[in-house]
Motif scaffolding. Structure first.
Motif, PDB file in Angstrom:
ATOM      1  N   LYS A 111      -7.420 -44.437  34.269  1.00  0.00           N
ATOM      2  CA  LYS A 111      -6.535 -44.839  33.578  1.00  0.00           C
ATOM      3  C   LYS A 111      -6.851 -43.974  32.085  1.00  0.00           C
ATOM      4  CE  LYS A 111      -4.891 -49.029  31.006  1.00  0.00           C
ATOM      5  NZ  LYS A 111      -5.065 -50.279  30.922  1.00  0.00           N
ATOM      6  N   ILE A 112      -8.089 -44.060  31.916  1.00  0.00           N
ATOM      7  CA  ILE A 112      -8.629 -43.271  30.579  1.00  0.00           C
ATOM      8  C   ILE A 112      -8.371 -41.824  30.774  1.00  0.00           C
ATOM      9  CG2 ILE A 112     -10.390 -42.755  29.014  1.00  0.00           C
ATOM     10  CD1 ILE A 112     -11.066 -45.962  29.543  1.00  0.00           C
ATOM     11  N   ILE A 113      -8.681 -41.297  31.874  1.00  0.00           N
ATOM     12  CA  ILE A 113      -8.528 -39.831  32.141  1.00  0.00           C
ATOM     13  C   ILE A 113      -7.201 -39.558  32.004  1.00  0.00           C
ATOM     14  CG2 ILE A 113      -9.025 -38.021  33.947  1.00  0.00           C
ATOM     15  CD1 ILE A 113     -11.523 -39.880  34.822  1.00  0.00           C
ATOM     16  N   LYS A 114      -6.129 -40.310  32.525  1.00  0.00           N
ATOM     17  CA  LYS A 114      -4.577 -39.993  32.757  1.00  0.00           C
ATOM     18  C   LYS A 114      -4.318 -39.979  31.208  1.00  0.00           C
ATOM     19  CE  LYS A 114      -3.601 -41.969  37.140  1.00  0.00           C
ATOM     20  NZ  LYS A 114      -2.955 -43.384  37.625  1.00  0.00           N
ATOM     21  N   LYS A 115      -4.715 -40.926  30.281  1.00  0.00           N
ATOM     22  CA  LYS A 115      -4.256 -40.723  28.741  1.00  0.00           C
ATOM     23  C   LYS A 115      -4.677 -39.485  28.265  1.00  0.00           C
ATOM     24  CE  LYS A 115      -4.796 -45.917  27.780  1.00  0.00           C
ATOM     25  NZ  LYS A 115      -5.446 -46.577  26.827  1.00  0.00           N
ATOM     26  N   VAL A 116      -5.868 -39.091  28.430  1.00  0.00           N
ATOM     27  CA  VAL A 116      -6.157 -37.766  27.885  1.00  0.00           C
ATOM     28  C   VAL A 116      -5.613 -36.669  28.564  1.00  0.00           C
ATOM     29  CG1 VAL A 116      -8.184 -36.223  27.820  1.00  0.00           C
ATOM     30  CG2 VAL A 116      -8.506 -38.464  27.615  1.00  0.00           C
ATOM     31  N   ILE A 117      -5.274 -36.461  29.911  1.00  0.00           N
ATOM     32  CA  ILE A 117      -4.558 -35.638  30.479  1.00  0.00           C
ATOM     33  C   ILE A 117      -3.246 -35.563  29.987  1.00  0.00           C
ATOM     34  CG2 ILE A 117      -3.684 -34.514  32.657  1.00  0.00           C
ATOM     35  CD1 ILE A 117      -6.227 -35.381  33.861  1.00  0.00           C
ATOM     36  N   ASN A 118      -2.393 -36.689  30.042  1.00  0.00           N
ATOM     37  CA  ASN A 118      -1.130 -36.753  29.407  1.00  0.00           C
ATOM     38  C   ASN A 118      -1.081 -36.473  28.005  1.00  0.00           C
ATOM     39  OD1 ASN A 118      -0.179 -37.812  31.800  1.00  0.00           O
ATOM     40  ND2 ASN A 118      -0.396 -39.891  31.280  1.00  0.00           N
ATOM     41  N   LEU A 119      -2.073 -36.601  26.990  1.00  0.00           N
ATOM     42  CA  LEU A 119      -2.060 -36.049  25.697  1.00  0.00           C
ATOM     43  C   LEU A 119      -1.853 -34.726  25.632  1.00  0.00           C
ATOM     44  CD1 LEU A 119      -2.020 -36.739  22.616  1.00  0.00           C
ATOM     45  CD2 LEU A 119      -4.440 -36.776  22.753  1.00  0.00           C
ATOM     46  N   ILE A 120      -2.681 -33.984  26.441  1.00  0.00           N
ATOM     47  CA  ILE A 120      -2.875 -32.634  26.568  1.00  0.00           C
ATOM     48  C   ILE A 120      -1.504 -32.014  27.003  1.00  0.00           C
ATOM     49  CG2 ILE A 120      -3.959 -30.808  27.735  1.00  0.00           C
ATOM     50  CD1 ILE A 120      -6.406 -32.228  27.602  1.00  0.00           C
ATOM     51  N   ASN A 121      -0.955 -32.774  28.053  1.00  0.00           N
ATOM     52  CA  ASN A 121       0.227 -31.978  28.713  1.00  0.00           C
ATOM     53  C   ASN A 121       1.419 -32.286  27.449  1.00  0.00           C
ATOM     54  OD1 ASN A 121      -0.524 -31.451  31.014  1.00  0.00           O
ATOM     55  ND2 ASN A 121      -0.040 -33.440  31.977  1.00  0.00           N
ATOM     56  N   ILE A 122       1.386 -33.573  26.863  1.00  0.00           N
ATOM     57  CA  ILE A 122       2.426 -33.305  25.720  1.00  0.00           C
ATOM     58  C   ILE A 122       2.240 -32.568  24.620  1.00  0.00           C
ATOM     59  CG2 ILE A 122       3.053 -35.076  23.746  1.00  0.00           C
ATOM     60  CD1 ILE A 122       2.582 -37.340  25.781  1.00  0.00           C
ATOM     61  N   LEU A 123       1.043 -32.090  24.370  1.00  0.00           N
ATOM     62  CA  LEU A 123       0.969 -31.078  23.241  1.00  0.00           C
ATOM     63  C   LEU A 123       1.559 -29.848  23.526  1.00  0.00           C
ATOM     64  CD1 LEU A 123      -2.597 -32.287  21.750  1.00  0.00           C
ATOM     65  CD2 LEU A 123      -0.346 -32.477  20.521  1.00  0.00           C
ATOM     66  N   VAL A 124       0.929 -29.382  24.775  1.00  0.00           N
ATOM     67  CA  VAL A 124       1.582 -28.309  25.480  1.00  0.00           C
ATOM     68  C   VAL A 124       2.976 -28.072  25.685  1.00  0.00           C
ATOM     69  CG1 VAL A 124       1.417 -26.774  27.521  1.00  0.00           C
ATOM     70  CG2 VAL A 124      -0.716 -27.718  26.732  1.00  0.00           C
ATOM     71  N   CYS A 125       3.499 -29.179  25.981  1.00  0.00           N
ATOM     72  CA  CYS A 125       5.119 -29.121  26.267  1.00  0.00           C
ATOM     73  C   CYS A 125       5.605 -29.091  24.658  1.00  0.00           C
ATOM     74  CB  CYS A 125       5.395 -30.478  26.934  1.00  0.00           C
ATOM     75  SG  CYS A 125       7.206 -30.802  26.954  1.00  0.00           S
ATOM     76  N   LEU A 126       5.250 -29.780  23.820  1.00  0.00           N
ATOM     77  CA  LEU A 126       5.792 -29.668  22.429  1.00  0.00           C
ATOM     78  C   LEU A 126       5.736 -28.281  21.889  1.00  0.00           C
ATOM     79  CD1 LEU A 126       6.874 -31.205  20.058  1.00  0.00           C
ATOM     80  CD2 LEU A 126       4.508 -31.802  19.249  1.00  0.00           C
ATOM     81  N   ILE A 127       4.383 -27.609  22.046  1.00  0.00           N
ATOM     82  CA  ILE A 127       4.232 -26.158  21.542  1.00  0.00           C
ATOM     83  C   ILE A 127       5.391 -25.316  22.340  1.00  0.00           C
ATOM     84  CG2 ILE A 127       2.606 -24.281  21.631  1.00  0.00           C
ATOM     85  CD1 ILE A 127       0.367 -26.272  20.998  1.00  0.00           C
ATOM     86  N   ILE A 128       5.639 -25.582  23.620  1.00  0.00           N
ATOM     87  CA  ILE A 128       6.260 -24.600  24.358  1.00  0.00           C
ATOM     88  C   ILE A 128       7.925 -24.690  23.856  1.00  0.00           C
ATOM     89  CG2 ILE A 128       7.462 -24.061  26.509  1.00  0.00           C
ATOM     90  CD1 ILE A 128       4.659 -24.699  27.910  1.00  0.00           C
ATOM     91  N   ILE A 129       8.071 -25.905  23.674  1.00  0.00           N
ATOM     92  CA  ILE A 129       9.405 -26.098  23.148  1.00  0.00           C
ATOM     93  C   ILE A 129       9.657 -25.601  21.769  1.00  0.00           C
ATOM     94  CG2 ILE A 129      11.140 -28.093  22.324  1.00  0.00           C
ATOM     95  CD1 ILE A 129      10.181 -29.625  24.869  1.00  0.00           C
ATOM     96  N   LEU A 130       8.626 -25.749  20.692  1.00  0.00           N
ATOM     97  CA  LEU A 130       8.782 -25.200  19.473  1.00  0.00           C
ATOM     98  C   LEU A 130       8.998 -23.602  19.582  1.00  0.00           C
ATOM     99  CD1 LEU A 130       6.358 -27.309  17.528  1.00  0.00           C
ATOM    100  CD2 LEU A 130       8.639 -27.555  17.396  1.00  0.00           C
ATOM    101  N   ILE A 131       8.302 -23.218  20.550  1.00  0.00           N
ATOM    102  CA  ILE A 131       8.293 -21.429  20.635  1.00  0.00           C
ATOM    103  C   ILE A 131       9.750 -21.214  21.230  1.00  0.00           C
ATOM    104  CG2 ILE A 131       7.653 -19.584  21.985  1.00  0.00           C
ATOM    105  CD1 ILE A 131       4.752 -21.000  21.633  1.00  0.00           C
ATOM    106  N   ILE A 132      10.467 -22.028  22.012  1.00  0.00           N
ATOM    107  CA  ILE A 132      11.816 -21.818  22.585  1.00  0.00           C
ATOM    108  C   ILE A 132      12.725 -21.889  21.631  1.00  0.00           C
ATOM    109  CG2 ILE A 132      13.367 -22.762  24.149  1.00  0.00           C
ATOM    110  CD1 ILE A 132      11.496 -23.478  26.360  1.00  0.00           C
TER     111      ILE A 132
END
Length: 165
Positions: A44-65
């Motif tokens: 559960k905790i590992i998923k929280k960390v991975i989800n946070l990283i995924n959200i940040l990467v997604c947000l950066i890609i959308i900002l670049i788009i």
């Protein structure tokens, strides 16, 4: 095709890839946890960390788009990290809570779903560890109450853990 329509389509594709990534990483973490005989609650905790990283990467890609210049994005992220660093440095308790949470997660004998008693000279607290967050440990009592304890305080207390055979 209009430039705005193309950006919308690209954003939808990124969001779909994000949802797919969340699904795949969730399944992968569950499989890894079960194969390595780790407690499922650790996943559960590992998923929280991975989800946070995924959200940040997604947000950066959308900002670049949407045309945010990479140098401007770099300045913004650098400024944000600077302010965050100063805030953490100015507030030692926050930094000690984060460090304590990492220590609790990896090295402390208390894990999620353990029933514990916190021994204090004035007041004993008993409950089940329901969450180990970045700043707080959350206990659920038998009466259904929720108790939050700062991680840096939790790590300093004497703990009695019930062993389930």
């Amino acid at each position: 095709m209009d430039s705005v329509q193309l950006k919308i389509i690209e954003t939808v594709v990124v969001l779909a890839a994000f949802a797919l990534t969340l699904f795949i990483t969730s399944k992968l973490v569950n499989k890894t946890v079960s194969n390595n005989l780790l407690k499922k609650v650790r996943g559960k905790i590992i998923k929280k960390v991975i989800n946070l990283i995924n959200i940040l990467v997604c947000l950066i890609i959308i900002l670049i788009i949407w045309g945010v210049d990479q140098s401007e994005l770099g300045v913004f992220i650098g400024s944000l990290l600077t302010v965050l660093g100063i805030a953490l440095f100015a507030q030692w308790s926050i930094l000690s809570n984060i460090t304590s949470s990492i220590i609790i997660f990896f090295n402390h004998p208390v894990k999620l779903d353990d029933t514990i008693t916190i021994i204090d000279k004035d007041y004993e607290t008993e409950g089940r560890v329901s969450d180990i967050g970045i700043f707080f440990i959350i206990l659920k009592t038998k009466e259904g109450e929720q108790i939050t304890i700062p991680s840096n305080v939790f790590i300093q207390k004497m703990i009695k853990k019930k062993i389930n055979d």
